[in-house]
Structure formats: structure tokens, C-alpha cells
Design a protein around this motif. Structure first.
Motif, PDB file in Angstrom:
ATOM      1  N   ASP A 204      37.891  52.868 -20.965  1.00  0.00           N
ATOM      2  CA  ASP A 204      39.116  53.740 -21.138  1.00  0.00           C
ATOM      3  C   ASP A 204      39.415  54.424 -19.470  1.00  0.00           C
ATOM      4  O   ASP A 204      40.083  54.704 -18.706  1.00  0.00           O
ATOM      5  CB  ASP A 204      39.325  53.815 -21.631  1.00  0.00           C
ATOM      6  CG  ASP A 204      39.529  52.998 -23.625  1.00  0.00           C
ATOM      7  OD1 ASP A 204      40.041  52.466 -22.818  1.00  0.00           O
ATOM      8  OD2 ASP A 204      39.408  53.453 -24.742  1.00  0.00           O
ATOM      9  N   ALA A 205      37.848  55.310 -19.746  1.00  0.00           N
ATOM     10  CA  ALA A 205      38.018  56.045 -18.277  1.00  0.00           C
ATOM     11  C   ALA A 205      37.751  55.416 -16.715  1.00  0.00           C
ATOM     12  O   ALA A 205      38.483  55.923 -16.061  1.00  0.00           O
ATOM     13  CB  ALA A 205      36.724  57.299 -18.514  1.00  0.00           C
ATOM     14  N   ALA A 206      36.872  53.738 -17.309  1.00  0.00           N
ATOM     15  CA  ALA A 206      37.349  52.944 -15.336  1.00  0.00           C
ATOM     16  C   ALA A 206      38.474  52.764 -15.430  1.00  0.00           C
ATOM     17  O   ALA A 206      39.240  52.695 -14.333  1.00  0.00           O
ATOM     18  CB  ALA A 206      36.600  51.823 -15.832  1.00  0.00           C
ATOM     19  N   LEU A 207      39.381  52.122 -16.595  1.00  0.00           N
ATOM     20  CA  LEU A 207      40.496  51.668 -16.270  1.00  0.00           C
ATOM     21  C   LEU A 207      41.954  52.690 -15.985  1.00  0.00           C
ATOM     22  O   LEU A 207      43.275  52.721 -15.540  1.00  0.00           O
ATOM     23  CB  LEU A 207      40.923  51.299 -17.306  1.00  0.00           C
ATOM     24  CG  LEU A 207      40.597  50.185 -18.094  1.00  0.00           C
ATOM     25  CD1 LEU A 207      41.324  49.617 -19.386  1.00  0.00           C
ATOM     26  CD2 LEU A 207      40.870  48.878 -16.679  1.00  0.00           C
TER      27      LEU A 207
ATOM     28  N   LEU B   5      44.881  44.572 -16.060  1.00  0.00           N
ATOM     29  CA  LEU B   5      44.108  44.717 -15.358  1.00  0.00           C
ATOM     30  C   LEU B   5      42.465  44.645 -16.345  1.00  0.00           C
ATOM     31  O   LEU B   5      41.647  44.223 -15.528  1.00  0.00           O
ATOM     32  CB  LEU B   5      43.318  46.611 -15.742  1.00  0.00           C
ATOM     33  CG  LEU B   5      44.532  46.973 -14.191  1.00  0.00           C
ATOM     34  CD1 LEU B   5      44.126  48.901 -14.615  1.00  0.00           C
ATOM     35  CD2 LEU B   5      44.087  46.905 -12.727  1.00  0.00           C
ATOM     36  N   PRO B   6      42.735  44.500 -17.183  1.00  0.00           N
ATOM     37  CA  PRO B   6      41.278  44.127 -17.908  1.00  0.00           C
ATOM     38  C   PRO B   6      41.058  42.389 -17.685  1.00  0.00           C
ATOM     39  O   PRO B   6      40.347  42.843 -17.893  1.00  0.00           O
ATOM     40  CB  PRO B   6      41.613  44.280 -19.543  1.00  0.00           C
ATOM     41  CG  PRO B   6      42.368  45.319 -19.774  1.00  0.00           C
ATOM     42  CD  PRO B   6      43.613  45.242 -18.374  1.00  0.00           C
TER      43      PRO B   6
ATOM     44  N   ARG C  36      45.042  39.931  -7.581  1.00  0.00           N
ATOM     45  CA  ARG C  36      46.329  40.793  -7.313  1.00  0.00           C
ATOM     46  C   ARG C  36      47.180  41.142  -8.716  1.00  0.00           C
ATOM     47  O   ARG C  36      47.608  40.150  -9.226  1.00  0.00           O
ATOM     48  CB  ARG C  36      47.325  40.272  -6.421  1.00  0.00           C
ATOM     49  CG  ARG C  36      48.701  40.802  -6.069  1.00  0.00           C
ATOM     50  CD  ARG C  36      49.554  40.204  -5.548  1.00  0.00           C
ATOM     51  NE  ARG C  36      50.464  41.417  -4.179  1.00  0.00           N
ATOM     52  CZ  ARG C  36      52.290  41.646  -4.997  1.00  0.00           C
ATOM     53  NH1 ARG C  36      51.844  40.310  -5.800  1.00  0.00           N
ATOM     54  NH2 ARG C  36      52.796  41.687  -4.516  1.00  0.00           N
ATOM     55  N   VAL C  37      47.423  42.460  -8.988  1.00  0.00           N
ATOM     56  CA  VAL C  37      47.013  42.942 -10.390  1.00  0.00           C
ATOM     57  C   VAL C  37      49.103  43.847 -10.317  1.00  0.00           C
ATOM     58  O   VAL C  37      48.602  44.635  -9.161  1.00  0.00           O
ATOM     59  CB  VAL C  37      46.423  44.212 -10.813  1.00  0.00           C
ATOM     60  CG1 VAL C  37      47.313  44.357 -12.066  1.00  0.00           C
ATOM     61  CG2 VAL C  37      45.315  43.254 -11.513  1.00  0.00           C
ATOM     62  N   THR C  38      49.441  43.134 -11.003  1.00  0.00           N
ATOM     63  CA  THR C  38      51.122  44.140 -10.597  1.00  0.00           C
ATOM     64  C   THR C  38      51.617  44.596 -12.189  1.00  0.00           C
ATOM     65  O   THR C  38      52.249  45.634 -11.941  1.00  0.00           O
ATOM     66  CB  THR C  38      52.101  43.143 -10.049  1.00  0.00           C
ATOM     67  OG1 THR C  38      51.582  41.937 -10.989  1.00  0.00           O
ATOM     68  CG2 THR C  38      52.030  42.753  -9.039  1.00  0.00           C
TER      69      THR C  38
ATOM     70  N   ALA D 134      37.393  40.838 -15.630  1.00  0.00           N
ATOM     71  CA  ALA D 134      36.604  40.384 -16.622  1.00  0.00           C
ATOM     72  C   ALA D 134      36.185  39.126 -15.527  1.00  0.00           C
ATOM     73  O   ALA D 134      34.814  38.463 -14.932  1.00  0.00           O
ATOM     74  CB  ALA D 134      37.361  39.487 -17.902  1.00  0.00           C
ATOM     75  N   GLU D 135      37.428  38.312 -14.809  1.00  0.00           N
ATOM     76  CA  GLU D 135      37.185  37.628 -13.770  1.00  0.00           C
ATOM     77  C   GLU D 135      36.655  37.647 -12.238  1.00  0.00           C
ATOM     78  O   GLU D 135      35.683  36.860 -12.433  1.00  0.00           O
ATOM     79  CB  GLU D 135      38.761  37.108 -13.110  1.00  0.00           C
ATOM     80  CG  GLU D 135      38.486  35.908 -12.151  1.00  0.00           C
ATOM     81  CD  GLU D 135      37.884  35.042 -12.771  1.00  0.00           C
ATOM     82  OE1 GLU D 135      38.066  33.780 -12.073  1.00  0.00           O
ATOM     83  OE2 GLU D 135      38.518  34.898 -14.042  1.00  0.00           O
TER      84      GLU D 135
END
Length: 374
Positions: free
Chosen positions: A179-182, A214-215, A207-209, A219-220
């Protein structure tokens, strides 16, 4: 033992255990086809995906090309295995047959075309240093720092070079407090790019929109490297690259005319398919149509990045150019794609150095460079 013909004996080492195995095979074929057979004797040393080393002929190397839309690949079933050892001022390989060593061959210089981990990251460079084998490209430190996108950006930032915002997520941090990383990543505006820290050729990049994705993107990326970086995406910028070539005897490195990548897809993402199996989704402009001041700025940033990361021999510096003409470094590649249709040789061709001559310059630089601490 020196070659009595006077030709330089080059060991082209390719393949490897990384996700970029096929790209390496493709590069090896292109480089070998461009070497002057009257000047160079070429020995192929292929590393299969499972890590077996084996000898290939020059003809075996030149057969490495795209066939029916498929990239070339070494078989894991190859046999017998090959050993590498020191030999005078170069290297020696021999094939293992039972308890005997056969097909013993000496070479003067290694041209390692191993993209990705265990080839572009300082590992094989360390082997060459220990064996006293001249080799093309950056040394251990320059290769290792440039391969790790987190360490690379730290080094560039420390030297005052412009880089975009990023965060690194180590496996310990992700395991202890995801959670802190996110939360650190959510300080960025969207889109962001999630990448394996030590990967290449856009493998494992997302590419995250949406922050909800994000998780899965992390993981990928972790499938390819337990260490991940997340970069703030740049919007409305031009993707410009510049090729760098070390100067013989040291001094300021040479920089090519910049080139530009123009994407035609909706997400404008220069992914693996666009790089190596292009159709209509990308146009490469070489040289790039840039104002003189921006072109000079790109070349200056490329040369300074090469110096900041202790690169040697060759590198391709990827940059973003904003609408205002500001230049940001995306990354530096110590072993860029090297087929005739890759950006690195295309930029040098536009700058007056053709593909075969470029390979000759790199081999000459390798043979002239002292081994050991420098």
C-alpha cells in the motif's frame, strides 16, 4: 596464436537466457552479414535459452533473420556444449565431445550481442575482464548502471541531467508494504509506465491509465525482474533518439544526427512488436526534423549521458522533447538494436557512417582499449 592471414578473428556471442533472446539472434545475424569476409574471420558462440554455450559457423550466424514473421531462436536441444577460456591476448573456445575437446578456435576480440540481463548488464563483461579478452562496448560498471533503470536515473540526476519523475519498488518493499508503494505511485498523474527495472525491448512494460490497474501491471513487470520502476508518463512530447560512438583515444564522444519515433497507435506506445515486427504502427524519421537548437541540445544531452554513466564504445540515448523544446533523458542503452533497420545504425548512416564501417569502428575501439582498470 595470431592469425597468419592477418585477419581479425571475431567471436560473435549471442542468444542468452534473457527475454530478449530472439532479438539478440536477430542482431547477430545482421552484424555478421555486414562484416567484411576479407578482413574478419567470424566465430559464432550461441547461448541457448537454457544457458548452454555452443559454436556456430558464419553461415549459421547469417541465417539468423525473421522468417514468416517469426524471430530467430536457438534450440535448447543443441549439442555438444562449448567452453570458453583465456588464450594469449584473446580467447579460445572448444567443443566438448565425451572426455575430449575438439574444434578448438582462437579469437582476438569478442562482440557480445546479448541484449538484456546476463549480457548487457556487466556480467559477461566481467568474464571478459577476468579472462583478458578485448570486447566491444561498455565495461562492467557502465553496463550494470545503465541496465538498472533506477540506478541509471539516479546517476543521471546526480550529474545534473534532466530525467522525469520515477519511483523504484524493490521486492522487499512490495512484500512488506504494498500500500505504501502504491501510495508513492499515486502521487503521479496518469498515465504512468510500469517497467522491469533491468529489462529491455519493452518486454514486461505496461502503460497504466487507471490506478486500479497498478497491482496487475507491477505483477507483470515482476515476471521479468523482481525490481520494478514506475515512471511518470510524458504527454504531448516527441520521442527522439541519438546514437553515441566513443572517440578513439578518449575525449568527447561523437554523436549522430537524432532520429524520431512516430507512433500511429492510440496509446502511442513503442512496444516490442512495434520495434521488431513493425507494420503500419510506427514511422522512423532519420534524421529527425528538429530546429537546430533542439538538435544541438539532444546531441549535448546524449554525450553528457554517455559520460555520466561511464559508457564505452557505443550507446543509444532515448529522449523526450517537449513542445517548448526542453529535452529529458528517458534511458541509455549500452547495446542498442543493431540490425540495418535499427535506429542506431540508421542514425549513423544519416550522419555519414555506413553499417559495415560502423561495425569496423567498434571493433577497432575494442582492440585499442586497454584491459583491466582504466
Amino acid at each position: 596464436m595470431p592469425d597468419p592471414t592477418g585477419r581479425t578473428r571475431v567471436a560473435v556471442i549471442f542468444g542468452g537466457v534473457s527475454s530478449e533472446h530472439e532479438v539478440s539472434c536477430l542482431t547477430a545475424g545482421g552484424v555478421t552479414r555486414a562484416m567484411d569476409p576479407d578482413r574478419y574471420d567470424v566465430l559464432g558462440i550461441g547461448i541457448t535459452p537454457d544457458g548452454t554455450w555452443t559454436q556456430l559457423s558464419r553461415d549459421g550466424l547469417t541465417a539468423m533473420e525473421v522468417v514468416d514473421g517469426s524471430l530467430p531462436r536457438l534450440s535448447d536441444d543443441v549439442a555438444p556444449a562449448t567452453l570458453l577460456r583465456r588464450a594469449g591476448g584473446g580467447g579460445r573456445v572448444a567443443t566438448v565431445v565425451g572426455e575430449s575437446l575438439v574444434d578448438v578456435a582462437d579469437f582476438d576480440v569478442a562482440f557480445a550481442l546479448l541484449h538484456g540481463p546476463f549480457g548487457e548488464d556487466g556480467t559477461i563483461q566481467g568474464l571478459f575482464e577476468m579472462y583478458g579478452i578485448p570486447y566491444v562496448g561498455s565495461g562492467v560498471a557502465g553496463s550494470a548502471i545503465s541496465m538498472d533503470k533506477d540506478l541509471m536515473k539516479r546517476a543521471l540526476h546526480t550529474r545534473g541531467l534532466p530525467v522525469g519523475p520515477w519511483v523504484a519498488i524493490t521486492p522487499v518493499e512490495w512484500s512488506a508494504d504494498p500500500d505504501a508503494a502504491l501510495a508513492r505511485v499515486r502521487e503521479f498523474s496518469l498515465p504512468v509506465f510500469v517497467k522491469p527495472a533491468r529489462g529491455g525491448s519493452s518486454v514486461g512494460i505496461t502503460r497504466v491509465t487507471s490506478y486500479d490497474d497498478l497491482p496487475a501491471a507491477i505483477a507483470e513487470a515482476q515476471r521479468w525482474d523482481p525490481k520494478v520502476i514506475v515512471e511518470q508518463g510524458f504527454c504531448g512530447v516527441r520521442e527522439v533518439e541519438c546514437a553515441v560512438l566513443a572517440a578513439v583515444g578518449g575525449g568527447t564522444p561523437h554523436t549522430s544526427l537524432p532520429g524520431e519515433i512516430e507512433m500511429h497507435t492510440d496509446d502511442r506506445f513503442y512496444d516490442f512488436t512495434a520495434k521488431y515486427l513493425p507494420a503500419d504502427q510506427v514511422t522512423l524519421h532519420v534524421p529527425a526534423d528538429l530546429p537546430d537548437t533542439v538538435r544541438a541540445a539532444c546531441q549535448d544531452v546524449a554525450a553528457r549521458s554517455f559520460d555520466a554513466l561511464a559508457a564505452e564504445g557505443l550507446a543509444r540515448v532515448d529522449m523526450f522533447v517537449t513542445r517548448e523544446g526542453d529535452v529529458y533523458v528517458n534511458e541509455l542503452n549500452t547495446l542498442p538494436g543493431f540490425t540495418r533497420t535499427s535506429m542506431y545504425p540508421m542514425m549513423w548512416a544519416a550522419s555519414g557512417i555506413e553499417y559495415p564501417d560502423l561495425i569496423t569502428r567498434l571493433l577497432d575501439l575494442a582492440l585499442a582499449r586497454p584491459l583491466g582498470l582504466r
